[in-house]
Scaffold this motif. Sequence first.
Motif, PDB file in Angstrom:
ATOM      1  N   LYS A   5     -84.555  34.478 -36.793  1.00 35.76           N
ATOM      2  CA  LYS A   5     -84.741  33.134 -36.717  1.00 35.76           C
ATOM      3  C   LYS A   5     -84.439  32.973 -34.984  1.00 35.76           C
ATOM      4  N   LEU A   6     -83.683  33.429 -34.467  1.00 31.55           N
ATOM      5  CA  LEU A   6     -83.291  33.376 -32.969  1.00 31.55           C
ATOM      6  C   LEU A   6     -83.183  34.461 -32.316  1.00 31.55           C
ATOM      7  N   SER A   7     -84.217  34.948 -31.570  1.00 36.46           N
ATOM      8  CA  SER A   7     -84.454  36.145 -30.865  1.00 36.46           C
ATOM      9  C   SER A   7     -83.538  36.438 -29.737  1.00 36.46           C
ATOM     10  N   PRO A   8     -83.141  37.416 -29.480  1.00 40.50           N
ATOM     11  CA  PRO A   8     -81.976  37.754 -28.431  1.00 40.50           C
ATOM     12  C   PRO A   8     -82.707  37.245 -27.150  1.00 40.50           C
ATOM     13  N   VAL A   9     -84.042  37.530 -26.946  1.00 42.88           N
ATOM     14  CA  VAL A   9     -84.540  37.037 -25.572  1.00 42.88           C
ATOM     15  C   VAL A   9     -84.288  35.509 -25.269  1.00 42.88           C
ATOM     16  N   ALA A  10     -84.609  34.724 -26.706  1.00 38.62           N
ATOM     17  CA  ALA A  10     -84.406  33.132 -26.594  1.00 38.62           C
ATOM     18  C   ALA A  10     -83.000  32.853 -26.591  1.00 38.62           C
ATOM     19  N   ALA A  11     -82.191  33.691 -27.076  1.00 40.55           N
ATOM     20  CA  ALA A  11     -80.528  33.303 -26.961  1.00 40.55           C
ATOM     21  C   ALA A  11     -80.195  33.515 -25.606  1.00 40.55           C
ATOM     22  N   ARG A  12     -80.712  34.790 -24.824  1.00 46.77           N
ATOM     23  CA  ARG A  12     -80.201  35.127 -23.578  1.00 46.77           C
ATOM     24  C   ARG A  12     -80.729  34.039 -22.533  1.00 46.77           C
ATOM     25  N   SER A  13     -81.837  33.376 -22.756  1.00 42.87           N
ATOM     26  CA  SER A  13     -82.443  32.213 -21.780  1.00 42.87           C
ATOM     27  C   SER A  13     -81.561  31.249 -22.105  1.00 42.87           C
ATOM     28  N   TYR A  14     -81.282  30.796 -23.228  1.00 42.82           N
ATOM     29  CA  TYR A  14     -80.719  29.804 -23.313  1.00 42.82           C
ATOM     30  C   TYR A  14     -79.033  29.722 -22.887  1.00 42.82           C
ATOM     31  N   LEU A  15     -78.454  30.785 -22.885  1.00 43.09           N
ATOM     32  CA  LEU A  15     -77.087  31.222 -22.338  1.00 43.09           C
ATOM     33  C   LEU A  15     -77.410  31.205 -20.930  1.00 43.09           C
ATOM     34  N   ALA A  16     -78.486  31.619 -20.258  1.00 40.49           N
ATOM     35  CA  ALA A  16     -78.551  31.722 -18.634  1.00 40.49           C
ATOM     36  C   ALA A  16     -78.622  30.166 -18.257  1.00 40.49           C
ATOM     37  N   LYS A  17     -78.951  29.201 -18.802  1.00 38.53           N
ATOM     38  CA  LYS A  17     -79.001  27.848 -18.543  1.00 38.53           C
ATOM     39  C   LYS A  17     -77.851  27.088 -18.560  1.00 38.53           C
ATOM     40  N   ARG A  18     -76.586  27.586 -19.084  1.00 42.51           N
ATOM     41  CA  ARG A  18     -75.352  27.005 -19.169  1.00 42.51           C
ATOM     42  C   ARG A  18     -75.166  26.175 -17.933  1.00 42.51           C
ATOM     43  N   PRO A  19     -74.695  24.973 -18.137  1.00 44.27           N
ATOM     44  CA  PRO A  19     -74.035  24.612 -16.779  1.00 44.27           C
ATOM     45  C   PRO A  19     -72.903  24.996 -16.229  1.00 44.27           C
ATOM     46  N   ALA A  20     -72.854  25.106 -14.896  1.00 45.01           N
ATOM     47  CA  ALA A  20     -71.885  25.700 -14.175  1.00 45.01           C
ATOM     48  C   ALA A  20     -70.470  25.415 -14.557  1.00 45.01           C
ATOM     49  N   ASN A  21     -70.361  24.130 -15.115  1.00 44.33           N
ATOM     50  CA  ASN A  21     -68.773  23.933 -15.363  1.00 44.33           C
ATOM     51  C   ASN A  21     -68.695  23.749 -16.571  1.00 44.33           C
ATOM     52  N   GLY A  22     -69.437  24.555 -17.548  1.00 45.23           N
ATOM     53  CA  GLY A  22     -69.409  24.443 -18.923  1.00 45.23           C
ATOM     54  C   GLY A  22     -70.092  23.433 -19.713  1.00 45.23           C
ATOM     55  N   TYR A  23     -70.107  23.567 -21.049  1.00 49.33           N
ATOM     56  CA  TYR A  23     -70.849  22.347 -21.681  1.00 49.33           C
ATOM     57  C   TYR A  23     -70.257  21.222 -21.772  1.00 49.33           C
TER      58      TYR A  23
END
Length: 328
Positions: free
Chosen positions: A241-259
């Motif tokens: 349902k959620l590919s590792p590639v998509a998950a990795r891409s999403y985590l890479a876009k995390r705000p620098a100061n956290g969510y």
Amino acid sequence: MMSLKPSERGAALLSVLLMVAVLAVIAATTLDRLALSTKLAGNGNALSQARMFSYAAESIASARIEDLIARDAAQTTLAGNWLGREQVLPIPVGTATATVKDGGNCFNLNSLVTDAENRFLASAAGQDQFVSLMVVLGINENVARPIAAAATDWADTDGASLPNGAEDDAYRGNEMPYLPANRPFAHPSELRAVRGVTPAIYAKLRGWICALPDASLSPLNVNTLLPEQAPLLAMLFPPGKLSPVAARSYLAKRPANGYGSLIRFWESPELAALEPTLPVRGQVKLTSKYFLLDTQVSSGELVLEGEALIVGSPAPAHVIWRSWGEKE
């Protein structure tokens, strides 16, 4: 004075030489044993000293973890570059290093069960996440499901096998018979004893699993979950349902100061479309409670590697288990 015949003098000389040889062997053996005893005593002292340095590293790490949590009680982020950075500790002899990781960013083997008044019952949600993680790591789903069931039977307190699971009878027939623990996992290395877990499968899982003291779903802190740990985010959903590639891409876009808030984390179109369940929403965190400390103390020929799990909150931070030696 009675004189000896030449033949008698030869026999006496031979006896003396034999005694000298015997004494030489005894002396050499004694010196070898003395040298061995001295070396063993020295190694013992060095090992004791290395362990003292390891304890000191735990104390330093615990104090810094308390400071990290106190800095912002609402969220634990990567601020300060603390995660995974090797710290060199000053010691009088040799060298010592310490590295701290987020101890909750892993699959908690004890999430395979739930605590029902000190009885541990099978958790379907925990099994599903374990299967999803194994599939993401390249383990066939038909192999993964029996392993998840057998691991659940290992940790639950009843003696009834789950479908595809394994209780006493499954282990009695082994070349070296043993019984399942029927209690939560104390250390991730226990998984090696579960039916279906081969050395190759365990090698794939070792860096992704843990055994936290809580029988609850893995408390993933999405503020510290690294892009390379994308399989842990993918495991929250059914396989595929959620590919590792998509998950990795999403985590890479995390705000620098956290969510800053979990609403901000879940509101993205990528995750909202996956319709996460309430248990999944509840297990995702912005703070960290568990921290894994890796230490290495070197003194001469001695190298002592240590691992400790530290609970950071509620304060004071403290070690709940430690181990020394090569990691299993």
